[in-house]
Motif scaffolding. Structure first.
Motif, short mmCIF file in Angstrom:
data_model
loop_
_atom_site.label_atom_id
_atom_site.label_comp_id
_atom_site.label_asym_id
_atom_site.label_seq_id
_atom_site.Cartn_x
_atom_site.Cartn_y
_atom_site.Cartn_z
N LYS A 31 65.39 18.41 19.13
CA LYS A 31 64.08 19.07 19.08
C LYS A 31 63.40 19.06 20.45
CE LYS A 31 62.42 16.11 16.07
NZ LYS A 31 63.54 15.15 15.97
N SER A 32 63.32 17.88 21.06
CA SER A 32 62.67 17.78 22.38
C SER A 32 63.41 18.63 23.39
CB SER A 32 62.64 16.33 22.85
OG SER A 32 61.86 15.56 21.98
N THR A 33 64.72 18.61 23.29
CA THR A 33 65.53 19.37 24.23
C THR A 33 65.17 20.85 24.16
OG1 THR A 33 67.32 17.77 23.99
CG2 THR A 33 67.89 19.91 24.91
N ALA A 40 54.09 21.35 21.51
CA ALA A 40 53.72 19.95 21.29
C ALA A 40 54.93 19.19 20.76
CB ALA A 40 52.55 19.86 20.31
N ASP A 41 55.24 18.07 21.41
CA ASP A 41 56.42 17.28 21.03
C ASP A 41 55.95 16.04 20.27
OD1 ASP A 41 58.84 16.15 20.71
OD2 ASP A 41 59.40 16.19 22.85
N GLU A 42 56.05 16.10 18.97
CA GLU A 42 55.61 15.00 18.09
C GLU A 42 54.23 14.48 18.47
OE1 GLU A 42 58.47 12.31 16.68
OE2 GLU A 42 60.15 13.32 17.64
N PRO A 43 53.24 15.33 18.49
CA PRO A 43 51.90 14.91 18.94
C PRO A 43 51.25 13.91 17.99
CG PRO A 43 51.79 17.10 17.97
CD PRO A 43 53.25 16.74 18.03
MG LIG Z 1 62.13 14.00 20.79
#
Ligand SMILES: [Mg+2]
Ligand SMILES: Nc1ncnc2c1ncn2[C@@H]1O[C@H](COP(=O)(O)OP(=O)(O)O)[C@@H](O)[C@H]1O
Lengths: 229, 407
Positions: A48-50, A169-172
Motif C-alpha cells: 500500500k505505502s509503495t 494519506a498513508d494510514e493517517p
Molecule cells: Mg505502509
C-alpha cells in the motif's frame, strides 16, 4: 465518470537489496477519477505505502506506466517532482508529520514558503486551513502540546493549504484512538465532499472504508476482490 | 526599456534571495535552538577554541610588533656573543664610538631587582643618565623632571604604566632588591615618561654611574656593561655598524653580537622562529580538534533529522534548499561561536589590565582586525566543513528510504 486523475497501468515495484528481491507491487492496474475518495486496504506488507509513494513521485516504479495529473512522475527530475508535489499533491503520513520546533501555524505554512504568496496572504490561508480542521485556536501550539489527533489534523491542514488537486494519506489514523480517528476521517470526507479534493487513503481500518466512495484491497502486491465479504 | 530589462532580473534575484532569507530565517533559527543544551555547548566549544586562536594570533603579533618610531630603527644593541648574562668591558664603549657611522654609544645594564614582591616584575635598566633621553627621543618627559633625573645620582625615571600600576608619585623612594647583584638599588622617582611604544612605558631606568659605584663597592669587578646601545647616524649605516663592531671584537676575550634593537627585543622574547612554529602547531591542533568535535555534533544533529528532511522534501522542498537550510543552521551556530570567541578576546584584552594580571610579563595584547577576521573565517570554514557531508547525505537520501529509516 470524471476524467482519470491517476492511471496505474501494470505497475511493478521490485526492491532489490543484495540478492534479496521483494516484489512489492506486481503488475497492478487501477484508475482514480477526479473527485474520488478511494480507500486502499490490505494487510501489512501488501504494498500500500509503495503504491502511494509512486503516486506521490517520492519513489519510482520498476515497471509499467503511471500517470498522475497528466504527467508521468517517473520521467521527471527530482527538482521537477519537488515543485510538482508542492503544487498538486498533499501528503499525510502515519507519524512524524510535524517539525517539532515549529508551531502548528508554522508547520502549516511550510508548503506556502515555497510559493510567491505574500506574507499576509500566507497567513490568511494558514488560518483558513487551521479553521477547517477545527484548530484555529491552536495555531501557536507546538506539536508536543497537541494530542495525536490534533497533530494529524495539523498535518492535514498542511497537506491542503497549498490547494493541491490530490490528497494522499498513508494510514493517517493508524496511531489514533477511535474518536480521533473518526475526526480525522471526517475531515478527509469533508475535503472530498465540499472542496472536491480527490482523496487516496491507505488504511487497514475498516471504519475508513465507510467514508470512502470506493474501497480497493491489496494483497501481496496485487489487487484482490474483497476478501472478507 | 532596454535598461530595465537588463536591470530587473538582477534586482528580482536579489529581492528573491532577500525574501527567501526572511522566509526561512525563522525555521533556521528555531532549528538551531532545537536542542538548546547541545547548541550552547557547541557554541561555547567553538567560542573557547576561537578565543584561544585569536589570543595566539595576538601574542604572535605582539612578539613581532615593531616599534613604529624612526628613532628605534637607528638603535643597535651590542651584547656579549655568548649571552646577555655575560658582561662587556667598559673600554668597548670608546672603541665602538670610533666606528664610522656611530653617532653615540650608551652604556646599559639589566638590573633585574625585586620590587617588594617577586610578582611585581618589570624591566629595570641602569643607563648613562645624560644620554637616555637623547637615545630614546621618542620618550616624552617633563623637561624639569628630565633635568632632575640627570642631576641626581640615585634618581630614577619610569614609564607612566609603572606609576599607575604601583600607585607611585613623583618623589617616592623605592628599593629594588638585588637578585644577581649583591646589593639593593635605593632610588628616588623623579620623573615619568610616555612612549609611542607602549611596552616602554613599563620600564624603569636609573643611573649607570650609581650601579657601577655599587658594583665597585661590593663586587670584585669594575667597569662592566651589560650591553651597549648604539645610535647610528643614518639607516644606511646600521648594517655596516653591526658588522664593524662584531668584527672588531671577534678575536677578543669578549666577542660581541650586535643587532638592531628590534631584533634584540625578539631574542629577548625567546627564539621567535620556534615560538611561531609552536604557536602555529598549537593553533592547528586546536582547529583540527574543534573541527572533529563540531563535525561529530553536526552529524548527530543532522542524522536525527532524517525524517524531517523527508517531510520537507515531500512538501516540495528541493534537496538543494534543504541542504542550504541545514548548512545555514550549522553556519549560524559556528558564527555565533566565532562571535563569542573573537568578541570575547577583543573585549577582554581591551578592558582587563594585563600588566596587573600577569605581574608585568604581558604589557598588552592588541587584538588585530586580521586576527578577528581569521577567527570568523575559521568559524565559517569549520561550520561548513563539519556539516556539509552529513547534510549532503541527508538530502540525497531518497524520501522513501528516509521514511523507512524512522518508520
Ligand atoms: Mg505502509
Ligand atoms: N525500500 C525498500 N527496500 C526493500 N523492501 C521494501 C522497501 N520498501 C518496501 N519494501 C517491501 O515491500 C513490501 C511492501 O511494503 P509496503 O508498501 O510498505 O507495505 P504496506 O504499506 O502495505 O504495509 C514489504 O514486503 C516491504 O518489506
Amino acid at each position: 465518470m470524471n476524467k482519470a486523475l491517476i492511471e496505474v497501468d501494470h505497475v511493478e515495484k521490485v526492491f532489490r537489496r543484495d540478492s534479496n528481491e521483494v516484489r512489492a507491487l506486481d503488475g497492478i492496474s487501477l484508475e482514480v477519477a477526479e473527485g474520488d475518495f478511494l480507500a486502499l486496504m490490505g494487510p501489512s506488507g501488501s504494498g500500500k505505502s509503495t503504491l502511494l509513494n509512486l503516486v506521490a513521485g517520492i519513489d519510482r516504479p520498476t515497471g509499467g506506466r503511471l500517470r498522475v495529473l497528466d504527467v508521468e512522475p517517473a520521467r521527471m527530475s527530482e527538482s521537477q517532482l519537488a515543485r510538482w508535489r508542492n503544487e498538486h499533491i498533499g501528503f499525510v503520513f502515519q507519524t512524524f508529520n510535524l517539525i517539532p520546533v515549529l508551531t502548528a501555524f508554522e508547520n502549516v505554512e511550510l508548503p506556502l514558503l515555497l510559493t510567491r504568496l505574500a506574507r499576509a496572504e500566507r497567513q490568511r490561508r494558514v488560518q483558513t486551513a487551521l479553521r477547517l480542521v477545527g484548530l484555529e485556536d491552536r495555531a501557536e501550539h507546538y506539536p508536543r502540546q497537541l494530542s495525536g489527533g490534533e497533530e494529524q489534523r495539523v498535518a492535514i491542514a498542511r497537506a491542503f493549504v497549498a490547494d493541491p488537486t490530490l490528497l494522499l494519506a498513508d494510514e493517517p489514523t493508524g496511531d489514533l484512538d477511535a474518536h480521533s480517528a473518526e475526526e480525522v476521517l471526517e475531515i478527509f470526507a469533508r475535503l472530498n465532499r465540499e472542496l472536491g479534493k480527490t482523496v487516496l487513503l491507505v488504511t487497514h481500518d475498516a471504519r475508513a472504508a465507510r467514508h470512502a466512495g470506493r474501497v480497493l484491497h491489496l494483497d501481496k502486491g496485487v489487487l484482490v476482490d474483497q476478501p472478507e465479504k | 526599456m532596454g535598461l530595465f530589462e537588463i536591470r530587473n532580473p538582477k534586482s528580482a534575484i536579489r529581492n528573491q534571495l532577500y525574501s527567501l532569507f526572511m522566509k526561512f530565517a525563522g525555521l533556521v533559527l528555531k532549528s538551531t535552538l532545537r536542542n538548546k543544551r547541545r547548541t550552547i555547548l557547541t557554541v561555547l566549544g567553538l567560542g573557547a577554541s576561537l578565543f584561544l586562536l585569536v589570543t595566539l594570533h595576538t601574542v604572535l603579533y605582539e612578539l613581532q610588533a615593531t616599534t613604529i618610531t624612526a628613532e628605534s630603527d637607528l638603535r643597535l644593541i651590542t651584547r656579549h656573543a655568548v649571552s646577555i648574562a655575560n658582561w662587556l668591558p667598559l673600554a668597548y664603549k670608546e672603541q665602538i664610538r670610533q666606528i664610522p657611522g656611530v653617532k653615540d654609544v650608551m652604556t646599559s645594564h639589566w638590573f633585574g631587582g625585586i620590587y617588594i614582591d617577586e610578582r611585581n616584575f618589570f624591566a629595570q635598566f641602569a643607563d648613562d643618565a645624560d644620554k637616555l633621553f637623547k637615545f630614546y627621543s621618542e620618550w616624552r618627559i617633563d623637561p624639569a623632571q628630565r633635568e632632575a633625573f640627570e642631576r641626581e645620582r640615585t634618581a630614577a625615571v619610569a614609564g607612566v604604566r609603572l606609576f599607575k600600576r604601583f600607585g607611585w608619585k613623583i618623589g617616592d623612594r623605592i628599593t629594588l632588591k638585588g637578585t644577581f647583584f649583591p646589593f639593593d638599588a635605593e632610588l628616588k622617582l623623579v620623573g615619568s615618561f610616555t612612549s609611542p611604544n607602549l611596552p616602554d612605558e613599563a620600564v624603569l631606568v636609573f643611573h649607570y654611574d650609581y650601579l657601577n659605584e655599587m658594583i665597585v663597592k661590593t663586587m670584585r669587578t669594575r667597569d662592566v656593561a651589560g650591553f651597549y646601545v648604539i645610535q647610528a647616524e643614518s639607516l644606511q649605516a646600521v648594517p655596516r655598524i653591526a658588522q664593524a663592531v662584531d668584527g672588531k671584537f671577534r678575536n677578543s676575550t669578549a666577542p660581541t653580537k650586535t643587532e638592531t634593537e628590534k631584533a634584540f627585543q625578539l631574542t629577548f622574547s625567546s627564539m621567535l622562529g620556534n615560538v611561531k612554529l609552536f604557536i602555529g602547531a598549537i593553533s592547528a591542533v586546536v582547529v583540527f580538534t574543534i573541527l572533529l568535535v563540531t563535525a561529530a555534533t553536526m552529524a548527530m544533529t543532522i542524522r536525527e533529522r532524517t525524517a524531517e528532511v523527508a517531510i520537507l522534501k515531500t512538501l516540495g522542498y528541493t534537496s538543494g534548499l534543504v541542504f542550504t537550510l541545514l548548512l545555514a543552521e550549522a553556519l549560524s551556530i559556528a558564527m555565533l561561536g566565532g562571535l563569542l570567541g573573537c568578541g570575547g578576546a577583543k573585549l577582554l584584552y581591551s578592558t582587563v589590565d594585563l600588566q596587573q594580571l600577569t605581574g608585568g610579563w604581558i604589557i598588552q595584547l592588541r587584538v588585530q582586525p586580521e586576527g578577528l577576521a581569521l577567527g570568523m573565517v575559521l568559524a565559517a570554514v569549520i561550520g561548513t566543513a563539519a556539516s556539509a557531508v552529513p547534510a549532503f547525505r541527508a538530502c540525497r537520501m531518497p524520501i522513501a528510504e528516509a521514511l523507512r529509516h524512522v518508520g
